[in-house]
Write a protein that holds these residues in place. Structure first.
Motif, PDB file in Angstrom:
ATOM      1  N   GLN A  97       5.294  -6.965  92.782  1.00 49.88           N
ATOM      2  CA  GLN A  97       5.644  -5.638  92.295  1.00 49.88           C
ATOM      3  C   GLN A  97       6.922  -5.183  92.999  1.00 49.88           C
ATOM      4  O   GLN A  97       7.389  -5.815  93.953  1.00 49.88           O
ATOM      5  CB  GLN A  97       4.512  -4.640  92.543  1.00 49.88           C
ATOM      6  CG  GLN A  97       4.079  -4.546  93.995  1.00 49.88           C
ATOM      7  CD  GLN A  97       3.013  -3.508  94.211  1.00 49.88           C
ATOM      8  OE1 GLN A  97       3.258  -2.320  94.029  1.00 49.88           O
ATOM      9  NE2 GLN A  97       1.816  -3.938  94.594  1.00 49.88           N
ATOM     10  N   PRO A 106       9.352  -2.932  82.582  1.00 46.75           N
ATOM     11  CA  PRO A 106      10.311  -3.627  81.709  1.00 46.75           C
ATOM     12  C   PRO A 106      11.659  -2.931  81.584  1.00 46.75           C
ATOM     13  O   PRO A 106      12.708  -3.589  81.596  1.00 46.75           O
ATOM     14  CB  PRO A 106       9.580  -3.673  80.358  1.00 46.75           C
ATOM     15  CG  PRO A 106       8.134  -3.584  80.703  1.00 46.75           C
ATOM     16  CD  PRO A 106       8.063  -2.699  81.905  1.00 46.75           C
ATOM     17  N   CYS A 136      12.522   3.716  81.637  1.00 48.99           N
ATOM     18  CA  CYS A 136      11.179   3.265  81.280  1.00 48.99           C
ATOM     19  C   CYS A 136      11.024   3.353  79.775  1.00 48.99           C
ATOM     20  O   CYS A 136      11.176   4.441  79.190  1.00 48.99           O
ATOM     21  CB  CYS A 136      10.138   4.128  81.982  1.00 48.99           C
ATOM     22  SG  CYS A 136       8.441   3.770  81.506  1.00 48.99           S
ATOM     23  N   PRO A 163       4.326   0.563  82.297  1.00 50.25           N
ATOM     24  CA  PRO A 163       3.911   0.501  80.880  1.00 50.25           C
ATOM     25  C   PRO A 163       2.497   1.021  80.668  1.00 50.25           C
ATOM     26  O   PRO A 163       2.237   1.758  79.715  1.00 50.25           O
ATOM     27  CB  PRO A 163       4.021  -0.994  80.559  1.00 50.25           C
ATOM     28  CG  PRO A 163       5.021  -1.528  81.522  1.00 50.25           C
ATOM     29  CD  PRO A 163       4.796  -0.749  82.778  1.00 50.25           C
ATOM     30  N   GLN A 164       1.578   0.650  81.561  1.00 48.50           N
ATOM     31  CA  GLN A 164       0.200   1.121  81.443  1.00 48.50           C
ATOM     32  C   GLN A 164       0.116   2.627  81.692  1.00 48.50           C
ATOM     33  O   GLN A 164      -0.659   3.334  81.038  1.00 48.50           O
ATOM     34  CB  GLN A 164      -0.694   0.374  82.426  1.00 48.50           C
ATOM     35  CG  GLN A 164      -2.175   0.748  82.318  1.00 48.50           C
ATOM     36  CD  GLN A 164      -3.032  -0.007  83.325  1.00 48.50           C
ATOM     37  OE1 GLN A 164      -2.621  -1.030  83.877  1.00 48.50           O
ATOM     38  NE2 GLN A 164      -4.226   0.494  83.568  1.00 48.50           N
ATOM     39  N   PRO A 181       1.054  -0.050  86.861  1.00 46.70           N
ATOM     40  CA  PRO A 181       2.426  -0.317  86.416  1.00 46.70           C
ATOM     41  C   PRO A 181       2.880   0.676  85.359  1.00 46.70           C
ATOM     42  O   PRO A 181       2.067   1.276  84.649  1.00 46.70           O
ATOM     43  CB  PRO A 181       2.335  -1.737  85.845  1.00 46.70           C
ATOM     44  CG  PRO A 181       1.169  -2.348  86.553  1.00 46.70           C
ATOM     45  CD  PRO A 181       0.195  -1.232  86.744  1.00 46.70           C
ATOM     46  N   PRO A 232       8.561  -8.664  88.928  1.00 44.41           N
ATOM     47  CA  PRO A 232       8.265  -9.172  87.582  1.00 44.41           C
ATOM     48  C   PRO A 232       8.495  -8.107  86.512  1.00 44.41           C
ATOM     49  O   PRO A 232       8.308  -6.913  86.759  1.00 44.41           O
ATOM     50  CB  PRO A 232       6.788  -9.564  87.662  1.00 44.41           C
ATOM     51  CG  PRO A 232       6.231  -8.748  88.779  1.00 44.41           C
ATOM     52  CD  PRO A 232       7.344  -8.570  89.760  1.00 44.41           C
ATOM     53  N   ARG A 233       8.893  -8.533  85.344  1.00 48.52           N
ATOM     54  CA  ARG A 233       9.248  -7.616  84.264  1.00 48.52           C
ATOM     55  C   ARG A 233       8.076  -6.733  83.846  1.00 48.52           C
ATOM     56  O   ARG A 233       8.264  -5.564  83.482  1.00 48.52           O
ATOM     57  CB  ARG A 233       9.764  -8.401  83.050  1.00 48.52           C
ATOM     58  CG  ARG A 233      10.329  -7.509  81.948  1.00 48.52           C
ATOM     59  CD  ARG A 233      10.931  -8.334  80.819  1.00 48.52           C
ATOM     60  NE  ARG A 233      11.589  -7.472  79.855  1.00 48.52           N
ATOM     61  CZ  ARG A 233      10.971  -6.871  78.840  1.00 48.52           C
ATOM     62  NH1 ARG A 233       9.677  -7.064  78.657  1.00 48.52           N
ATOM     63  NH2 ARG A 233      11.644  -6.077  78.016  1.00 48.52           N
ATOM     64  N   GLU A 234       6.855  -7.271  83.894  1.00 49.85           N
ATOM     65  CA  GLU A 234       5.712  -6.501  83.399  1.00 49.85           C
ATOM     66  C   GLU A 234       5.425  -5.255  84.221  1.00 49.85           C
ATOM     67  O   GLU A 234       4.750  -4.339  83.742  1.00 49.85           O
ATOM     68  CB  GLU A 234       4.458  -7.377  83.324  1.00 49.85           C
ATOM     69  CG  GLU A 234       4.055  -8.031  84.627  1.00 49.85           C
ATOM     70  CD  GLU A 234       4.606  -9.442  84.765  1.00 49.85           C
ATOM     71  OE1 GLU A 234       4.019 -10.230  85.531  1.00 49.85           O
ATOM     72  OE2 GLU A 234       5.635  -9.747  84.120  1.00 49.85           O
ATOM     73  N   THR A 235       5.918  -5.178  85.463  1.00 48.53           N
ATOM     74  CA  THR A 235       5.672  -3.983  86.265  1.00 48.53           C
ATOM     75  C   THR A 235       6.559  -2.807  85.839  1.00 48.53           C
ATOM     76  O   THR A 235       6.222  -1.661  86.093  1.00 48.53           O
ATOM     77  CB  THR A 235       5.909  -4.260  87.761  1.00 48.53           C
ATOM     78  OG1 THR A 235       7.289  -4.575  87.966  1.00 48.53           O
ATOM     79  CG2 THR A 235       5.044  -5.414  88.230  1.00 48.53           C
TER      80      THR A 235
END
Length: 296
Positions: free
Chosen positions: A227, A202, A151, A131-132, A129, A197-200
């Motif tokens: 995703q 934000p 991003c 963020p990572q 994702p 989802p937001r975590e994929t």
């Protein structure tokens, strides 16, 4: 002149405050002040005007600052190259893909072109994702990466835009809206929308939901894909309508309908991104090829 003097000087110049600079550097404030005084004595001129609520650069400080930044950057780059050689990575590129970019035709064509020109350079791919992936770039666990903007935190990285990627609606042929050649967000207001989802991602998630909120569209929170890429499959299964960047529809079958959304204010951008303090020669070659290869 010790390099740490320059590091301390840059920190104070950028924070405009001794206490905040000390916190950024992880040292106590009194020793920092002492080191700055030593540097001022060494250069023979005051570098800061001490104010009631902080500091400001003197003309001498303004002259020194850009040179200090360049010196520290060069040292970081040299250290990074030495470490890459020590780890045996000089002929390798750790290439990252955001989960929504790993199957894009334009991206993979670029990777193939690089491999054809440089068969001796090993490419080590990874897909995570966004963020990572940004964290991996900042931590130098990845050399370069294909990101999708917007991003968060990507402003800390260097970027080269590959192409603009407008959002489209994806729906099965059985959906009553499938006969339209173009849709408006107003037509989607009462439709079930499949979201990711937001975590994929934000930044992309927030930008999309803000665009929908401006039209008083509230996606149902219980219709969520794992995703971004999976929203398309869920839409084709009849679960809802997916709003996705157009590039994610490249390999869809004839059982699907891909329809432009005329008043969608949001457009995603696919970029190549890198940490400027971690540039091996193979990475420089990949960046140079990307900049010379017009795929927008």
């Amino acid at each position: 002149m010790e390099l740490r003097y320059l590091k301390y000087f840059v920190a104070v110049a950028e924070t405009k405050h001794f206490t905040r600079a000390a916190e950024r550097l992880g040292i106590a404030q009194p020793p920092l002040s002492q080191q700055i005084k030593k540097l001022e004595h060494e250069v023979g001129a005051p570098l800061f005007n001490r104010l009631t609520r902080g500091v400001e650069l003197t003309p001498a400080g303004e002259t020194l600052y850009p040179h200090a930044v360049r010196i520290l950057s060069s040292v970081d780059e040299a250290l990074s190259k030495v470490q890459q050689v020590a780890r045996g990575e000089i002929n390798k590129i750790k290439l990252g893909f955001a989960t929504s970019t790993g199957m894009l035709e334009k991206v993979l064509t670029l990777v193939h072109r690089f491999q054809s020109r440089h068969p001796d350079i090993q490419i080590i791919p990874s897909e995570v994702p966004m963020p990572q992936l940004v964290d991996n770039l900042l931590d130098k666990n990845v050399d370069i990466a294909f990101l999708r903007l917007p991003c968060y935190a990507s402003e800390k990285l260097e970027k080269w835009e590959l192409f603009d990627d407008p959002f489209v609606a994806v729906l099965p042929e059985s959906n009553p809206l499938s006969h339209h050649h173009q849709l408006s967000l107003h037509q989607l207001k009462d439709q079930k929308l499949v979201v990711f989802p937001r975590e994929t991602g934000p930044g992309l998630f927030d930008a999309l939901h803000q665009a929908l909120d401006n039209f008083d569209i509230k996606p149902q929170s219980n219709i969520s894909a794992p995703q971004l890429r999976a929203t398309v499959s869920m839409a084709l299964a009849g679960i809802g309508i997916a709003l996705v960047p157009q590039s994610l529809t490249e390999h869809l079958s004839g059982q699907s309908k891909i329809i432009p959304v005329s008043d969608m204010p949001l457009s995603s951008r696919v970029v190549l991104s890198w940490n400027k303090t971690s540039l091996s020669e193979p990475v420089r070659q990949f960046i140079a090829l990307t900049k010379s290869y017009g795929i927008a």
